[in-house]
Design an enzyme around this catalytic site. Structure first.
Site, PDB file in Angstrom:
ATOM      1  N   GLU A 108       0.911  -0.754   0.245  1.00  0.00           N
ATOM      2  CA  GLU A 108      -0.308   0.365   0.089  1.00  0.00           C
ATOM      3  C   GLU A 108       0.962   1.069   0.564  1.00  0.00           C
ATOM      4  OE1 GLU A 108      -2.771  -0.117   2.855  1.00  0.00           O
ATOM      5  OE2 GLU A 108      -3.579  -1.534   2.551  1.00  0.00           O
ATOM      6  N   GLU A 165      -5.210  -8.709  -0.116  1.00  0.00           N
ATOM      7  CA  GLU A 165      -5.722  -8.427   1.331  1.00  0.00           C
ATOM      8  C   GLU A 165      -7.605  -8.056   1.368  1.00  0.00           C
ATOM      9  OE1 GLU A 165      -4.960  -5.041   3.926  1.00  0.00           O
ATOM     10  OE2 GLU A 165      -2.588  -5.506   3.635  1.00  0.00           O
TER      11      GLU A 165
END
Length: 589
Positions: free
Chosen positions: A195, A314
């Site tokens: 991220e 995720e």
């Protein structure tokens, strides 16, 4: 993911399922014959026989389905146990494999164990510990994805203003990781960074920096030799976000590298209002469903359909489950989300990795038992089949009124409704209930029997059974409209006396007399569950948080409208004046 989660976006479907299933079967057969030896120092030494990894990247990533995250452990700051989880053990990975997972993602934060000055050396003991955990997982016949995790926002995010130093540290980190793991089997994958975000940069600069990190990572790993020359490498979008523009950027990077062993990764945590219960997102409604469908469609069309496998590194919900706090997301609505995600990912040909932050959410790392076995059953079922659901998982019967028939809409999801059960008793069609097309109606006669003495709360739990998948549970609940009482307090502590009378809190609106929104979430009147307000069912109160109260205008009353899952709405006035807060129940005329 960060310890405090943020929204993300995604997409759907994929061909060649029969070939994929046959390949997966071959892989599973290969897994069953693998062995591992324990070294005297407690590390796992790989035996020569190990997982038979398909040569093609798409087949290899397909064989990794389903996947699981060892979250909040080696990525915890500063150390492995800092965020409340015990140290990882080989027994943990044995459990994960036994539960049906074929791969694990092991997030690692390196910052506390790497020098901040050249040559940016990683502590040897920490590298050894990471290798031990990685080897344990592979010894249990699991694929492993190893990454650079919270470093992304701790120091990598500063690359736009400290470019050379940050890139040198990033390159040094991957140089050391590559050297340590260069001879590991191909069941180990590397992921460039988790991220990533970039401070003080324009959109164009962010695109360039993301490409630079992914490209540098690729060059370093490939140049390190050994098994790294053909290892599967996982490249990410900015923030792990599956928006079309960012995935297009990643596709451009992957295409330019001319490497058949590359994998795209993004994350998905559902439609943000639903994922955290804000802005009225109390149901897994059309907006939330479309957000998921569109996200997986983008993943498929941008990558999978062009021959690039996708690893959804995720997924989950940003604020559920959390066994330390009241449920933000209504349980049945969450189950519908997980059921839909599993199906849509299969159709898209996307491998999915459940984000598990540890003991308070999914797997209890101390007992190695699921905190909520029924929830995991729904997640696991979604890997292979569809299950029928309904418009809600509760039927509310008012105690103060005459009992009448109640209806729910069935979401068949390609199944056929078969029967309705109360425990071991099969209810009688036509007498206890009727089904017309997708409409299930419980008769007044059946509800009278099921509610019994009509105590507030759940009186019975029914099971709607379908031709395949899991049964859908329906609680029969006796309730009356909740009653709120006057109260006083301070901005730091205010509890609103509440007689719930069997009902459950869904959301809260907050507005001023001029129609503007009140509270810290100013862009919507519907405030965030557990952030602005929170139910305390055992003590019969609704808690208004200090963050919400301190955001109110001083001396100006705000009208709160509490929405309950029965459909009941109850108004309340609250006013902050200096160090005091006064709450007044509103009597509807």
């Amino acid at each position: 993911m960060k310890d405090i989660r943020r929204p993300a976006h995604h997409r759907s479907r994929g061909p060649g399922r029969l070939a994929g299933l046959l390949m997966s079967l071959l892989v599973i057969l290969g897994l069953s014959g693998s062995t591992a030896l324990a070294a005297t120092d407690g590390t796992a030494q790989q035996a020569l026989a190990t997982v038979k990894v398909p040569s093609g990247a798409k087949d290899a990533v397909a064989a990794m389905q389903p996947s699981w995250n060892l979250g909040n452990t080696l990525d915890a700051i500063p150390d492995e146990t800092s965020w409340g989880n015990p140290k990882a053990t080989r027994e943990l990975f044995k459990t994960i494999r036994a539960q049906g997972f074929h791969s694990v993602r092991i997030p690692v934060t390196w910052s506390a164990h790497q020098s901040t000055a050249a040559p940016y050396t990683v502590d040897a003991a920490y590298l050894s510990r990471v290798k031990q955990v990685v080897d344990w997982a592979q010894a249990e016949n699991l694929y492993v994805v190893l990454n650079v995790h919270h470093d992304s926002w701790q120091w990598i995010s500063k690359i736009s203003t400290d470019h050379d130093n940050v890139l040198a540290r990033y390159d040094a980190l991957w140089t050391q990781i590559s050297a340590t793991f260069r001879n590991e089997p191909r069941t180990l994958l590397f992921e460039s960074v988790n991220e990533p975000s970039f401070d003080d940069a324009t959109a164009g600069q962010k695109t360039q920096l993301m490409n630079e990190l992914n490209t540098s990572f690729h060059e370093i790993v490939r140049a390190s030799g050994g098994a790294n020359k053909g290892r599967l490498l996982v490249l990410t979008t900015q923030g792990g976000t599956p928006s079309q523009d960012l995935m297009d950027d990643l596709y451009t990077t992957i295409s330019a590298l001319h490497d058949s062993n590359l994998v795209a990764t993004v994350h998905y945590y559902s439609y943000y209002p639903f994922s955290v219960n804000v802005a009225g997102g109390t149901r897994y409604d059309t907006a939330a469903q479309n957000d998921l469908t569109d996200a997986f469609a983008r993943m498929h069309d941008t990558f999978v359909d062009r021959g690039i496998p996708v690893y959804l590194g995720e997924y989950g919900l940003l604020a559920w489950p959390d066994h330390n706090h009241p449920d933000r997301v209504e349980r049945g609505e969450a189950l519908k989300y997980f059921e839909h995600l599993g199906y849509t990912a299969r159709q898209a040909g996307v491998t999915t990795a459940l984000w598990d932050p540890g003991t308070f959410a999914y797997l209890n790392r101390d007992t190695l038992q699921w905190q909520d076995p029924a929830l995991f059953a729904w997640i696991k079922s979604s890997w292979t089949t569809r299950s029928g659901t309904a418009s809600f998982d509760k039927v509310f019967v008012a105690k103060s009124s005459r009992i009448t028939a109640q209806s729910l809409t069935l979401n068949l999801n390609g199944t056929k409704f078969q029967s309705l059960w109360d425990g071991d008793t099969k209810l009688v069609a036509g007498k206890d209930y009727t089904v017309f097309k997708d409409r299930l109606t419980l008769t007044a006669q059946a509800l009278t029997r099921l509610t019994g003495e009509r105590d507030y709360g759940v009186n019975a739990t029914l099971q709607a059974r379908f031709s395949r998948g899991l049964p859908w549970k329906i609680d029969v609940v006796t309730y009356d409209t909740p009653v709120l009482s006057n109260a006083t307090g301070t901005p730091d502590s205010f509890n609103l006396p509440t007689k719930y009378q069997g009902d459950l809190l869904a959301t809260m609106e907050a507005t001023y007399a001029d129609g503007s929104n009140a509270g810290q979430t100013s862009w919507t009147p519907y405030q965030e569950f557990n952030a602005a307000f929170s139910p305390d069912y055992p003590n019969g109160t609704i808690i208004l948080t200090p963050e919400f109260l301190k955001a109110l205008r001083d001396g100006e009353p705000a009208t709160l409208t509490f929405h309950f899952h029965s459909g009941a709405k109850v108004k309340y006035k609250v006013m902050k004046s200096g160090d005091s807060v006064t709450g007044t129940a509103v009597t509807e005329s």
